[in-house]
Enzyme design. Structure first.
Site, PDB file in Angstrom:
ATOM      1  N   TYR A  54       0.812  -1.218   0.000  1.00 36.87           N
ATOM      2  CA  TYR A  54       0.000   0.000   0.000  1.00 36.87           C
ATOM      3  C   TYR A  54       0.846   1.268   0.000  1.00 36.87           C
ATOM      4  CZ  TYR A  54      -4.322  -2.552   0.246  1.00 36.87           C
ATOM      5  OH  TYR A  54      -5.382  -3.357  -0.086  1.00 36.87           O
ATOM      6  N   ARG A  57       1.352   1.717  -3.629  1.00 36.25           N
ATOM      7  CA  ARG A  57       0.115   2.189  -4.276  1.00 36.25           C
ATOM      8  C   ARG A  57      -0.130   3.663  -3.945  1.00 36.25           C
ATOM      9  NH1 ARG A  57       1.298  -2.106  -4.967  1.00 36.25           N
ATOM     10  NH2 ARG A  57       2.386  -1.000  -6.611  1.00 36.25           N
ATOM     11  N   GLN A  87     -16.072   4.013  -5.106  1.00 38.34           N
ATOM     12  CA  GLN A  87     -15.491   2.754  -4.673  1.00 38.34           C
ATOM     13  C   GLN A  87     -13.963   2.839  -4.659  1.00 38.34           C
ATOM     14  OE1 GLN A  87     -18.347   0.749  -7.750  1.00 38.34           O
ATOM     15  NE2 GLN A  87     -17.517  -0.893  -6.502  1.00 38.34           N
ATOM     16  N   ASN A  88     -13.419   3.907  -5.207  1.00 34.61           N
ATOM     17  CA  ASN A  88     -11.974   4.037  -5.358  1.00 34.61           C
ATOM     18  C   ASN A  88     -11.326   4.536  -4.071  1.00 34.61           C
ATOM     19  OD1 ASN A  88     -12.369   3.294  -8.034  1.00 34.61           O
ATOM     20  ND2 ASN A  88     -12.660   5.423  -8.675  1.00 34.61           N
ATOM     21  N   HIS A 105     -14.737   2.559   0.335  1.00 35.57           N
ATOM     22  CA  HIS A 105     -13.673   1.615   0.674  1.00 35.57           C
ATOM     23  C   HIS A 105     -12.463   2.295   1.297  1.00 35.57           C
ATOM     24  CE1 HIS A 105     -15.705  -0.868  -2.711  1.00 35.57           C
ATOM     25  NE2 HIS A 105     -16.227  -1.154  -1.534  1.00 35.57           N
ATOM     26  N   THR A 172     -17.912   1.289 -13.416  1.00 38.70           N
ATOM     27  CA  THR A 172     -18.013   0.164 -12.490  1.00 38.70           C
ATOM     28  C   THR A 172     -18.847  -0.936 -13.114  1.00 38.70           C
ATOM     29  OG1 THR A 172     -18.770  -0.575 -10.306  1.00 38.70           O
ATOM     30  CG2 THR A 172     -19.921   1.305 -11.270  1.00 38.70           C
ATOM     31  N   SER A 173     -18.451  -2.164 -12.856  1.00 37.85           N
ATOM     32  CA  SER A 173     -19.135  -3.314 -13.460  1.00 37.85           C
ATOM     33  C   SER A 173     -20.320  -3.789 -12.638  1.00 37.85           C
ATOM     34  CB  SER A 173     -18.147  -4.480 -13.605  1.00 37.85           C
ATOM     35  OG  SER A 173     -17.705  -4.892 -12.321  1.00 37.85           O
TER      36      SER A 173
END
Length: 230
Positions: A54, A57, A87-88, A105, A172-173
């Site tokens: 992380y 990232r 969601q990111n 998140h 987003t899926s």
């Protein structure tokens, strides 16, 4: 009084700023299996590896810049009461100028207590170091919701969706729950714009307008549509 424009964003909008996601390569995220770096079990097994992952990232996020899709969403605040649910785990919406952002998140630019998830801190620099402790004496970890953990902001996000006058889904899926279920809270009479090169299965919903484009092109088209509709 401005109409409430609720926007749910996923990995597709950040991808155009150069940020990869684990969905890019069959569950691998930057060469790692997500279950080795993004679960409570991974943290318990090898906290140094997870922390290092992380930290890397975070450096990527801080080096990335908001793209035009982020910027156009921020500009829409001039004419709409814009609420972004993302969601990111990056902070690109905030850096683009959006003022109401709910992170489902977590956000990678903050740390959190290993004992109490709601005890969070800004990170000085780019790294959380092993041995850095919260005020309760517990190791600091990334402020990120891992697989298998509760999503503390989901009820807040559901309430926002219930209040939508216009709803937009970007990049987003609708495959990751509970975030994917948020569209169910949007009133059926509300127009729902879906922006993605691959439109997810939304046939059961009413008033859906598909914009089969990437985030940058799609948000530009959306802004033109909304301008003409006012």
């Amino acid at each position: 009084m401005k109409l409430k424009l609720v926007v749910l964003t996923g990995a597709g909008i950040s991808a155009e700023s150069g940020l990869k996601t684990f969905r890019d390569a069959d569950g691998l995220w930057e060469g790692y299996n997500v279950y080795d770096v993004a679960t409570p079990e991974a943290w318990e097994k090898d906290p140094e590896l997870v922390q290092q992952f992380y930290n890397e990232r975070r450096k990527q996020v801080l080096a990335a810049q908001p793209n035009q899709a982020h910027q156009l969403l921020a500009e829409l605040e001039k004419d709409f009461d814009v609420e972004i649910i993302t969601q990111n785990i990056d902070d690109l919406h905030e850096r683009a100028g959006s003022t109401k952002v709910t992170h489902l998140h977590g956000v990678i630019t903050r740390s959190q207590s290993d004992l109490r998830p709601n005890l969070t801190y800004p990170i000085e620099g780019t790294e959380i170091k092993m041995g850095e402790l919260c005020e309760l004496g517990s190791q600091l970890r990334p402020h990120v919701v891992w697989f298998g953990e509760a999503v503390p902001m989901i009820d807040v996000a559901a309430l926002i969706c219930k209040q939508a006058d216009i709803f937009v889904l970007i990049g987003t899926s609708l495959a990751v729950y509970p975030a994917a279920g948020l569209i169910d809270f949007v009133p059926s009479v509300v127009d729902k714009y879906i922006i993605d090169p691959r439109i997810p299965d939304v046939k059961r919903y009413k008033n859906v307008i598909n914009i089969e484009k990437n985030a940058v092109e799609g948000v530009a088209e959306l802004k033109a549509i909304l301008a003409n509709a006012r």
